[in-house]
Design a protein around this motif. Structure first.
Motif, PDB file in Angstrom:
ATOM      1  N   THR A 216       3.599   2.027  11.453  1.00 37.55           N
ATOM      2  CA  THR A 216       4.234   2.733  10.340  1.00 37.55           C
ATOM      3  C   THR A 216       3.183   3.272   9.380  1.00 37.55           C
ATOM      4  O   THR A 216       2.327   2.525   8.897  1.00 37.55           O
ATOM      5  CB  THR A 216       5.194   1.798   9.589  1.00 37.55           C
ATOM      6  OG1 THR A 216       6.186   1.315  10.491  1.00 37.55           O
ATOM      7  CG2 THR A 216       5.868   2.527   8.437  1.00 37.55           C
ATOM      8  N   LYS A 217       3.244   4.591   9.113  1.00 37.40           N
ATOM      9  CA  LYS A 217       2.336   5.232   8.163  1.00 37.40           C
ATOM     10  C   LYS A 217       3.031   5.402   6.816  1.00 37.40           C
ATOM     11  O   LYS A 217       4.247   5.649   6.761  1.00 37.40           O
ATOM     12  CB  LYS A 217       1.898   6.603   8.688  1.00 37.40           C
ATOM     13  CG  LYS A 217       1.308   6.590  10.081  1.00 37.40           C
ATOM     14  CD  LYS A 217       0.038   5.766  10.165  1.00 37.40           C
ATOM     15  CE  LYS A 217      -0.540   5.792  11.578  1.00 37.40           C
ATOM     16  NZ  LYS A 217      -1.740   4.938  11.692  1.00 37.40           N
ATOM     17  N   TYR A 218       2.244   5.295   5.746  1.00 35.03           N
ATOM     18  CA  TYR A 218       2.799   5.389   4.396  1.00 35.03           C
ATOM     19  C   TYR A 218       2.223   6.605   3.675  1.00 35.03           C
ATOM     20  O   TYR A 218       1.026   6.881   3.743  1.00 35.03           O
ATOM     21  CB  TYR A 218       2.477   4.123   3.592  1.00 35.03           C
ATOM     22  CG  TYR A 218       3.259   2.914   4.031  1.00 35.03           C
ATOM     23  CD1 TYR A 218       4.371   2.479   3.325  1.00 35.03           C
ATOM     24  CD2 TYR A 218       2.879   2.202   5.165  1.00 35.03           C
ATOM     25  CE1 TYR A 218       5.089   1.359   3.729  1.00 35.03           C
ATOM     26  CE2 TYR A 218       3.592   1.086   5.591  1.00 35.03           C
ATOM     27  CZ  TYR A 218       4.698   0.669   4.862  1.00 35.03           C
ATOM     28  OH  TYR A 218       5.400  -0.441   5.273  1.00 35.03           O
ATOM     29  N   ASP A 219       3.088   7.353   2.998  1.00 35.61           N
ATOM     30  CA  ASP A 219       2.692   8.503   2.212  1.00 35.61           C
ATOM     31  C   ASP A 219       3.342   8.368   0.830  1.00 35.61           C
ATOM     32  O   ASP A 219       4.560   8.454   0.697  1.00 35.61           O
ATOM     33  CB  ASP A 219       3.158   9.786   2.900  1.00 35.61           C
ATOM     34  CG  ASP A 219       2.604  11.039   2.255  1.00 35.61           C
ATOM     35  OD1 ASP A 219       1.664  10.904   1.444  1.00 35.61           O
ATOM     36  OD2 ASP A 219       3.114  12.136   2.561  1.00 35.61           O
ATOM     37  N   SER A 220       2.562   8.022  -0.166  1.00 37.07           N
ATOM     38  CA  SER A 220       1.118   7.958  -0.244  1.00 37.07           C
ATOM     39  C   SER A 220       0.567   6.672   0.377  1.00 37.07           C
ATOM     40  O   SER A 220       1.233   5.645   0.437  1.00 37.07           O
ATOM     41  CB  SER A 220       0.728   8.058  -1.718  1.00 37.07           C
ATOM     42  OG  SER A 220      -0.413   7.375  -2.055  1.00 37.07           O
ATOM     43  N   GLY A 221      -0.720   6.751   0.791  1.00 36.25           N
ATOM     44  CA  GLY A 221      -1.348   5.623   1.462  1.00 36.25           C
ATOM     45  C   GLY A 221      -1.516   4.390   0.610  1.00 36.25           C
ATOM     46  O   GLY A 221      -1.761   3.294   1.132  1.00 36.25           O
ATOM     47  N   ILE A 222      -1.378   4.525  -0.705  1.00 34.61           N
ATOM     48  CA  ILE A 222      -1.555   3.356  -1.572  1.00 34.61           C
ATOM     49  C   ILE A 222      -0.454   2.322  -1.354  1.00 34.61           C
ATOM     50  O   ILE A 222      -0.585   1.174  -1.771  1.00 34.61           O
ATOM     51  CB  ILE A 222      -1.586   3.762  -3.066  1.00 34.61           C
ATOM     52  CG1 ILE A 222      -0.265   4.420  -3.477  1.00 34.61           C
ATOM     53  CG2 ILE A 222      -2.775   4.665  -3.358  1.00 34.61           C
ATOM     54  CD1 ILE A 222      -0.169   4.704  -4.965  1.00 34.61           C
ATOM     55  N   PHE A 223       0.634   2.731  -0.696  1.00 33.50           N
ATOM     56  CA  PHE A 223       1.717   1.784  -0.409  1.00 33.50           C
ATOM     57  C   PHE A 223       1.525   1.054   0.917  1.00 33.50           C
ATOM     58  O   PHE A 223       2.344   0.227   1.294  1.00 33.50           O
ATOM     59  CB  PHE A 223       3.055   2.528  -0.394  1.00 33.50           C
ATOM     60  CG  PHE A 223       3.425   3.119  -1.723  1.00 33.50           C
ATOM     61  CD1 PHE A 223       3.868   2.315  -2.758  1.00 33.50           C
ATOM     62  CD2 PHE A 223       3.302   4.489  -1.936  1.00 33.50           C
ATOM     63  CE1 PHE A 223       4.207   2.861  -3.977  1.00 33.50           C
ATOM     64  CE2 PHE A 223       3.634   5.042  -3.160  1.00 33.50           C
ATOM     65  CZ  PHE A 223       4.082   4.232  -4.186  1.00 33.50           C
ATOM     66  N   ASP A 261      -7.993  -2.596  13.351  1.00 31.78           N
ATOM     67  CA  ASP A 261      -8.205  -1.703  12.211  1.00 31.78           C
ATOM     68  C   ASP A 261      -7.986  -2.473  10.912  1.00 31.78           C
ATOM     69  O   ASP A 261      -7.272  -3.473  10.877  1.00 31.78           O
ATOM     70  CB  ASP A 261      -7.277  -0.486  12.286  1.00 31.78           C
ATOM     71  CG  ASP A 261      -5.802  -0.856  12.140  1.00 31.78           C
ATOM     72  OD1 ASP A 261      -5.336  -1.054  11.000  1.00 31.78           O
ATOM     73  OD2 ASP A 261      -5.106  -0.954  13.169  1.00 31.78           O
ATOM     74  N   ASP A 262      -8.633  -1.996   9.857  1.00 28.89           N
ATOM     75  CA  ASP A 262      -8.461  -2.548   8.509  1.00 28.89           C
ATOM     76  C   ASP A 262      -8.390  -1.352   7.566  1.00 28.89           C
ATOM     77  O   ASP A 262      -9.406  -0.726   7.253  1.00 28.89           O
ATOM     78  CB  ASP A 262      -9.616  -3.469   8.147  1.00 28.89           C
ATOM     79  CG  ASP A 262      -9.357  -4.262   6.869  1.00 28.89           C
ATOM     80  OD1 ASP A 262      -8.681  -3.720   5.963  1.00 28.89           O
ATOM     81  OD2 ASP A 262      -9.821  -5.414   6.773  1.00 28.89           O
ATOM     82  N   TYR A 263      -7.192  -1.041   7.104  1.00 25.02           N
ATOM     83  CA  TYR A 263      -6.966   0.190   6.349  1.00 25.02           C
ATOM     84  C   TYR A 263      -7.775   0.223   5.057  1.00 25.02           C
ATOM     85  O   TYR A 263      -8.405   1.230   4.729  1.00 25.02           O
ATOM     86  CB  TYR A 263      -5.469   0.330   6.047  1.00 25.02           C
ATOM     87  CG  TYR A 263      -5.115   1.576   5.285  1.00 25.02           C
ATOM     88  CD1 TYR A 263      -4.970   2.790   5.941  1.00 25.02           C
ATOM     89  CD2 TYR A 263      -4.927   1.531   3.900  1.00 25.02           C
ATOM     90  CE1 TYR A 263      -4.637   3.940   5.252  1.00 25.02           C
ATOM     91  CE2 TYR A 263      -4.597   2.675   3.191  1.00 25.02           C
ATOM     92  CZ  TYR A 263      -4.458   3.879   3.866  1.00 25.02           C
ATOM     93  OH  TYR A 263      -4.134   5.016   3.171  1.00 25.02           O
ATOM     94  N   TYR A 264      -7.781  -0.866   4.302  1.00 19.66           N
ATOM     95  CA  TYR A 264      -8.419  -0.849   2.987  1.00 19.66           C
ATOM     96  C   TYR A 264      -9.931  -1.024   3.059  1.00 19.66           C
ATOM     97  O   TYR A 264     -10.644  -0.594   2.143  1.00 19.66           O
ATOM     98  CB  TYR A 264      -7.785  -1.899   2.076  1.00 19.66           C
ATOM     99  CG  TYR A 264      -6.413  -1.477   1.602  1.00 19.66           C
ATOM    100  CD1 TYR A 264      -6.285  -0.554   0.580  1.00 19.66           C
ATOM    101  CD2 TYR A 264      -5.262  -1.957   2.201  1.00 19.66           C
ATOM    102  CE1 TYR A 264      -5.035  -0.127   0.146  1.00 19.66           C
ATOM    103  CE2 TYR A 264      -4.002  -1.550   1.784  1.00 19.66           C
ATOM    104  CZ  TYR A 264      -3.891  -0.625   0.763  1.00 19.66           C
ATOM    105  OH  TYR A 264      -2.652  -0.200   0.347  1.00 19.66           O
ATOM    106  N   VAL A 265     -10.423  -1.634   4.112  1.00 16.98           N
ATOM    107  CA  VAL A 265     -11.882  -1.704   4.301  1.00 16.98           C
ATOM    108  C   VAL A 265     -12.379  -0.393   4.902  1.00 16.98           C
ATOM    109  O   VAL A 265     -13.526   0.004   4.731  1.00 16.98           O
ATOM    110  CB  VAL A 265     -12.241  -2.904   5.199  1.00 16.98           C
ATOM    111  CG1 VAL A 265     -13.729  -2.916   5.539  1.00 16.98           C
ATOM    112  CG2 VAL A 265     -11.867  -4.207   4.491  1.00 16.98           C
ATOM    113  N   GLY A 266     -11.488   0.302   5.611  1.00 19.58           N
ATOM    114  CA  GLY A 266     -11.850   1.586   6.204  1.00 19.58           C
ATOM    115  C   GLY A 266     -12.555   1.460   7.533  1.00 19.58           C
ATOM    116  O   GLY A 266     -13.525   2.187   7.799  1.00 19.58           O
TER     117      GLY A 266
END
Length: 393
Positions: A216-223, A261-266
């Protein structure tokens, strides 16, 4: 080391529903009496204190483990399945394929999951488009160019090492003895879209495959939830192209599997695999060979100051042969793998050499009929520098 002697029975029953469609029940039941033995030895010498204050090291000796069992899938994978085709006219056909693994030694797994293959497809003069769970292009070379077909204790080390190298395993484990379809894209990929070239290209063949991560992708990504492996893990893209004509078969394959993957670490962790396999049938003997390169790498959105984790490389080689003898077939192979973590040398410490292993396997198959065979296989793995591969069991 394993020795096994077993009868293999395969039963296929076809039923024609109409002139334009057909449904087939097929399967294999394979059982073996198997024995495994593993010995680990500490080859380092005992070190005593000296004037420089080097700590004591005591040689750990050796330990041996062994196991006896009634196993399955030593020559061919035990399975049961249903496949069907409908002629749509104009050269088009629609097909389905549902194939379940069977653990006939204990009966725990049967037609409860179609984890081996679960596809629907449309084919014609353009080739075939296939949707569902299917073999990955990069696995085909590991199994097609192995005299043992990656079954039983003869399975080459390239396959054994890649099975562990490309696992991710974050999804919840499967219930009971059922095959876990969410722990690796090495052999098969779920949620895949595949395309196969038509078979009338003068011996040339090929396929491409893309498997969706279904995240699941979130827009905006901050969520986006701060949860590991929630955005890209499970995705696979790959292809295989080859040429088969007369006694020669050669194929090159490449695939990339997202294993973390780690979204917030990038960061995104991938296993990229490139392999080349070939076989040539001289008549009295058939020769097999493969070279495989796999890399576990982390892509950084922002590269750390320290440079990040080095890539981990897995290199494998395979040589094999089959020799027909009357109603039987002699099979033999040698395989080698080496794991390189690309760690920098430390001049102030003892640097551990790269783990590596060799394997030899020898087997014989005696065909009692087109569907039934007896077989025996023996194999030995030699590990060095901390490698821990086994023949199975």
């Amino acid at each position: 080391m394993k020795k096994s002697l077993v009868a293999l029975a395969a039963l296929a029953v076809a039923g024609v529903a109409s002139a334009q469609s057909s449904v087939t029940l097929f399967g294999v039941v394979d059982a073996s009496i198997s024995g495994y033995s593993n010995t680990a030895r500490d080859n380092r010498a005992t070190v005593f204190p000296n004037a420089f204050g080097i700590p004591v090291y005591l040689n750990q000796g050796s330990v041996k483990t062994s196991r006896r069992e009634l196993a399955n899938s030593g020559y061919n994978s035990s399975r049961i399945g249903f496949r069907g085709t409908e002629d749509l006219g104009g050269g088009l056909a629609a097909s389905f394929w549902l194939e379940a693994p069977i653990s006939n030694d204990d009966g725990q797994q049967g037609i409860a999951t179609f984890a081996r293959r679960s596809t629907v497809s449309l084919s014609g003069g353009f080739g075939e488009v296939r949707l569902g769970r299917d073999y990955t292009p990069t696995f085909w070379n590991d199994t097609v160019f192995d005299p043992f077909g990656t079954n039983g204790v003869g399975t080459n080390l390239v396959s054994t090492a890649n099975t562990a190298f490309g696992g991710f395993g974050t999804p919840a484990a499967s219930t009971g003895a059922f095959t876990n379809v969410g722990s690796s894209n090495y052999v098969r990929a779920s949620n895949s879209i595949g395309y196969f070239l038509p078979p009338n290209l003068g011996g040339f063949y090929g396929q491409v495959q893309y498997a969706l991560a279904e995240k699941t992708k979130y827009d905006s990504g901050i969520f986006t939830p701060n949860v590991l492996n929630s955005q890209r893990q499970g995705r696979y893209i790959g292809g295989r192209f080859g040429y088969a004509n007369g006694p020669l078969d050669v194929a090159l394959a490449y695939g990339s599997s997202t294993v973390g993957d780690d979204y917030y670490v990038g960061t995104t962790t991938k296993v990229n695999t490139l392999n080349l396999g070939a076989s040539y049938d001289f008549g009295p003997v058939k020769l097999f060979g493969e070279v495989s390169k796999a890399k576990n790498k982390i892509d950084y959105e922002v590269t750390p100051l320290a440079g990040g984790r080095p890539d981990i490389d897995l290199t494998g080689y395979l040589l094999g042969v089959t020799v027909p003898v009357g109603a039987g077939l002699i099979r033999a192979s040698w395989s080698h793998v080496k794991l390189d973590q690309n760690l920098p040398n430390n001049p102030f410490a003892l640097n551990t050499p790269d783990p590596k292993a060799n394997k030899i396997a020898l087997g014989y198959v005696h065909n009692l009929s087109k569907r039934t065979a007896l077989y025996a296989t023996i194999a030995r793995v030699s590990n060095k520098n901390g490698a821990g591969y086994t023949v199975g069991g």
